[in-house]
Design an enzyme around this catalytic site. Structure first.
Site, PDB file in Angstrom:
ATOM      1  CG  ASN C  30      -1.954   1.213   1.043  1.00  0.00           C
ATOM      2  OD1 ASN C  30      -1.460   2.315   1.097  1.00  0.00           O
ATOM      3  ND2 ASN C  30      -3.127   0.925   1.196  1.00  0.00           N
ATOM      4  CB  THR C  53      -6.258   1.703  -3.138  1.00  0.00           C
ATOM      5  OG1 THR C  53      -6.629   2.944  -2.782  1.00  0.00           O
ATOM      6  CG2 THR C  53      -7.197   1.102  -3.952  1.00  0.00           C
ATOM      7  CD  GLU C  54      -5.883   3.771   1.720  1.00  0.00           C
ATOM      8  OE1 GLU C  54      -5.314   3.276   1.145  1.00  0.00           O
ATOM      9  OE2 GLU C  54      -5.477   4.764   2.419  1.00  0.00           O
ATOM     10  CG  ASN C  55     -10.473   3.571  -2.895  1.00  0.00           C
ATOM     11  OD1 ASN C  55      -9.257   3.186  -2.810  1.00  0.00           O
ATOM     12  ND2 ASN C  55     -10.887   4.016  -3.858  1.00  0.00           N
ATOM     13  CB  SER C  95     -10.335  -2.369   2.174  1.00  0.00           C
ATOM     14  OG  SER C  95      -9.172  -1.803   1.659  1.00  0.00           O
TER      15      SER C  95
END
Lengths: 228, 239, 228, 239
Positions: C30, C53-55, C95
């Site tokens: 990340n 990606t954290e979304n 996530s």
């Protein structure tokens, strides 16, 4: 007394039939393994009920014909099932999120004992052997209504509805309604409130086989069940 | 069973003054712009809104804030490309902010939906965000206790729905939407299309219908990013 | 001194290039919004890296051509991205399970300040305005390695690597390696351990712009970066 | 990136004496029978096994227990159609049992995978199962604190996989498998088929590859239920 009860009491199928009359249109319902599962058989016409099984299926239907089983498509009782249109699969954590998170309208379970404070004992007789709890301790929490279907007394004629449970508890203060072989009883504010009883049975005779006080609020209805 | 409603107005009916409302989306992706605009039209005040951000430009969440309908915002990142609306109100002390780390926000909402009243996370331990929260050590490491987050309503955006409320999403527009669907008393979804029961493969349902109460079709949903590039505003008179 | 540093120090692109050389084949990574994102640009040939990606996307690739953006397919910095084969979408709780649960091999973040005990300050200067934390406080926990890319000193020439952070913390004891404009430094047992420095810079000059003791273990390598 | 391995033997390599092993499945559905049998062949002893049940008949988990390889079982329902193997050992005090309510078991495993060291649940409050566990009140209701559950290895069964380890499942065989994939140091999946990268729609991935370490193809996996109806046993000499 218990001989007399045996002649008038409802069969398990009739108890399940009576419980099925209270299924609400549009409800999401989990029926415990065994006896409670029978309720789906008696779902009234015109009511759309979505059944949840804790092993990850929402919207399942009847058992398949013998020989047509797919053993990847089973319910919590490990019995083969079929799907209805609009079904969904999900994993166990999502499944119990539905249970614990208050998303089910109704869960129906069997019982060894129910207490007037809503405590339920249905997972262990406390007599040794291999303990096994399954999903019962989760199912008693979260559903908007938690009902029990049970014979009113044990095979020995002893009350199953008590002031306090003597067997190991499944959950505390969780049961909201009990459908028995003799009566329909709500649990309200720590008391049994009698809603319906068999016509052939007097209030006193019912009270005599119930281990805690039966209160009444307004009229007590007649418990009728289809001849099955 | 048919959870579809005929209009956006009907979809947001009943959201009254003081309600708590989760609104899906991460930035513009997955933001239910049309439902938010219907909420602006409906006009409830004093809302508590849960969203990852504070909106951009003058549409969607930013417009809801601009209309003065939001008393409190619970979010992780209220700074954005055009943050003027929220920033001005915040610095003027006219809107309350509860800042939550993004992963904690997601987990708190999931906990609300899953019936988990509290949990422990390493996130924010030792920081200002953890001030006043219980701390406990597990296996020699310190963790912060966080509480579940629920709301009266959730406004979410999905791609395909069926009449029972089963939903699928579109790419990264999934984000907070499936979680918020679980955590609200009434979950209201806008979908690009409603298909017949059984047309969504049961294997591919992301949000099972049990979590959804109302479904409204918005066939060609607007993207916040596109609207802002066009300089749009809602209501249009405010432009 | 700071004028001199300005002539020899690495650009952000060069810092990113250096950090990229440590990307491991098969790693799940990340990259924080902004400066750290640049690292992907310099991913060495022959190494297969999966970006998170954290979304809610795993396995994304470069930005699309201008005009080809799909605003449902963005990264945590709200920039349009593309997918590589083998990508997956998931919701925010899944996530951050990847993040918090220790499933990422590497997270790279920017920094206002890093302390020798591994504390990181990168979310707030503490000077008012609208506070915003995003995913940083989660990203610093869980990844097997948490690296920082940063200029070695502030624009005013003050050290960013300190004994203790003075700005509000993002996380406690979380950083394992720092790539700066002058050096590569590991954090081990509460100390800065110098691994590489620019050849043109003496140890003493580097120490002079570092707010805590630089230890060495064995040889200090030469920090080289491609001319970009 | 290619996580596929050529044989079941290679798939279970490195699972040594004393290892903790999560095994997917609910009853027979989703049980990775072939991986379990490979583990029997590999022969490690003194295992701690996490599964919902205790196996049925003389195949799969029941066979692993029968071979004396399991020192401790963590499960919700060790009573089954043919529970003799576990029951005998348990009543003889030769196997340890940690009984966990099913929803709590699922949530503990999910917490292990999600980095949540502890959480509160209403389940088991006031029962024997809660004895010795911390209790706390939230919003006036009592809850029991439960800890995360992790393991050294997970053996799971999926339907389709790709070389990066992205997985889909088949119907109710999903159950605990995606959760255990998240919670183990090394996750080993048997799949009916491995497809090319990109053939699994990114929208329909259930377990993203980040959670999977090894993948082995078992093109026509056996069902525990079918094996037991045939009276099968493993190893076959034990029949």
């Amino acid at each position: 007394m218990s001989t007399q009860l045996d002649t008038i009491k409802l069969t398990n199928a009739q108890i399940a039939w009576r419980a099925a009359q209270d299924l609400e249109d549009g409800a999401y319902v989990n029926l415990g393994i065994g006896f409670p599962e029978m309720i789906a058989t008696f779902q009234p016409e015109g009511r759309d009920v979505v059944y949840h099984t804790e092993n990850g299926v929402l919207g399942f239907g009847e058992a398949p014909a013998a020989g047509e089983e797919d053993w990847d498509l089973i319910n919590a009782g490990k019995k083969a099932i079929t799907l209805k249109p609009g079904a969904a699969f999900f994993h166990h954590a999502d499944s119990f999120s539905m249970v614990r998170g208050g998303h089910l309208d109704l869960a129906v379970l069997g019982a060894y004992q129910v207490a007037e404070n809503g405590d339920l004992a249905n997972w262990s007789t406390g007599k040794g052997g291999v303990p096994a709890v399954g999903g019962a301790m989760d199912l008693v929490h979260g559903a908007k209504r938690v009902a029990v279907v049970t014979d009113h007394v044990t095979k020995k004629g002893e009350p199953k509805l008590l002031k306090r449970c003597t067997m190991p508890l499944t959950g505390v203060g969780c049961v909201t309604r009990v459908y028995t072989s003799l009566a329909v009883i709500d649990i309200e504010d720590g008391h049994f409130v009698l809603r319906e009883k068999l016509e052939a049975l007097s209030f006193d005779d019912l009270q005599a086989v119930t281990g805690a006080e039966l209160k009444t609020k307004g009229d007590v209805g007649v418990l009728v069940a289809k001849v099955l | 069973m048919d959870k579809t409603v005929a209009s956006l107005q009907e979809a947001v009916a009943g959201i009254g003054d003081g309600a708590s409302v989760m609104i899906g989306g991460f930035g513009g992706s997955g933001a239910p712009i049309e439902l938010i605009h219907a909420l602006i039209d409906a006009g409830p005040k004093n809302l508590t809104v849960i969203n990852n951000n504070a909106g951009n430009g003058h549409v969607g969440l930013a417009a809801l804030i601009e209309q003065g309908q939001v008393a409190k915002l619970i979010c992780s990142f209220p700074r954005s490309a055009d943050p003027k609306v929220f920033t001005d109100l915040y610095l003027a002390g006219k809107i309350e902010l509860e800042l939550v780390p993004q992963g904690t926000l997601a987990e708190r909402i999931r906990a609300g939906g899953a019936g988990i009243p509290a949990f422990y996370t390493p996130s924010s331990y030792g920081t200002d965000i953890a001030e006043g929260k219980p701390v406990a050590e597990f296996d020699g490491r310190p963790y912060v206790q966080e509480r579940w987050l629920k709301a009266d309503f959730a406004l979410i955006k999905a791609e395909t729905g069926d009449p029972m409320g089963n939903l699928t999403y579109r790419m990264a527009a999934r984000n907070f939407n499936p979680l918020m669907a679980m955590a609200a008393g009434t979950t209201i979804a806008q979908v690009s299309r409603v298909v017949q029961l059984g047309e969504i493969d049961p294997e591919n349902v992301v949000t099972p219908g049990i979590f959804v109460d109302r479904l409204v079709t918005v066939a060609e949903p607007k993207q916040e990013e596109t609207l802002n590039r066009e300089g749009a505003a809602y209501p249009e008179v405010a432009a």
